[in-house]
Design a protein around this motif. Sequence first.
Motif, mmCIF file in Angstrom:
data_model
loop_
_atom_site.group_PDB
_atom_site.id
_atom_site.type_symbol
_atom_site.label_atom_id
_atom_site.label_comp_id
_atom_site.label_asym_id
_atom_site.label_seq_id
_atom_site.Cartn_x
_atom_site.Cartn_y
_atom_site.Cartn_z
ATOM 1 N N GLU A 1 -7.731 9.362 0.841
ATOM 2 C CA GLU A 1 -7.438 10.793 0.994
ATOM 3 C C GLU A 1 -8.539 11.493 1.780
ATOM 4 O O GLU A 1 -8.265 12.348 2.623
ATOM 5 N N LEU B 1 0.820 -1.206 0.000
ATOM 6 C CA LEU B 1 0.000 0.000 0.000
ATOM 7 C C LEU B 1 0.856 1.259 0.000
ATOM 8 O O LEU B 1 0.550 2.222 -0.714
ATOM 9 N N TYR C 1 0.418 3.920 -2.990
ATOM 10 C CA TYR C 1 -0.200 5.194 -2.604
ATOM 11 C C TYR C 1 0.769 6.364 -2.755
ATOM 12 O O TYR C 1 0.375 7.464 -3.158
ATOM 13 N N PHE D 1 -7.788 5.030 -3.378
ATOM 14 C CA PHE D 1 -6.890 6.114 -2.975
ATOM 15 C C PHE D 1 -7.667 7.404 -2.713
ATOM 16 O O PHE D 1 -7.329 8.158 -1.796
ATOM 17 N N GLN E 1 -3.324 1.293 -11.910
ATOM 18 C CA GLN E 1 -3.538 2.268 -10.856
ATOM 19 C C GLN E 1 -4.671 3.224 -11.213
ATOM 20 O O GLN E 1 -5.494 3.569 -10.368
ATOM 21 N N TYR F 1 0.956 7.176 -6.438
ATOM 22 C CA TYR F 1 -0.253 7.919 -6.799
ATOM 23 C C TYR F 1 -0.173 9.347 -6.273
ATOM 24 O O TYR F 1 -0.486 10.305 -6.990
#
Length: 202
Positions: free
Chosen positions: A163, A9, A13, A159, A151, A16
């Motif tokens: 957030e 993760l 992440y 994701f 992704q 990203y």
Amino acid sequence: MGIKGMIDLEKHYSFYGAYHRHRVNVLMHTLFVWPLFFSFLVLFYFTPPIFSLFLSLLPENLLTSHGLVLNFGFLLALIYAVTYVCLDWKAGSLAALLCFAFWVGASLLAQQLGFSLAWKFFLASQVICWAGQSIGHGVFEKRAPSSNMAQAFVMAPYFVLLEVLQTICGYEPYPGFNRSVELKIEAEMKQWQSKAPSKKDA
């Protein structure tokens, strides 16, 4: 990469996050990523059932009487849900519930619209949502989105939710996660900036 790398993760992440630093770009994705997923589920409502054996074990019309069909839309929601739970069982479980709630909602909407209107809904949603995200990257982030398709299509909904949870309540999948991710993002950004052509070179 291996199984461990696929569910890393922090790695996914932070990668990203390096492409989504500007607040407006983050907002654009928050607004448009999940609707993209929903529009695919609307269209996939019209695919044939793929779990006929499972359906035969259920009481007659238990699902179909409510407009629900175990088709490619359900399979898509299932794949996303399992992926998110593997990444992080807490926020991932919430994301999984959202996936199935979206599947139910999309199925009911598609049943009401019919294929012709559902197809138009899908196209309009795709154009609006991709345009919004493109504006976020081009105008505000000033960095093209990642070319990582897995992704873009699979990880992005989770994701975005992560957030939101971080912003609302400072959520972390485990202690130290946010700090570790931030350090990885900073390292990736420095690497990208070192490769980016300077104004003098332009």
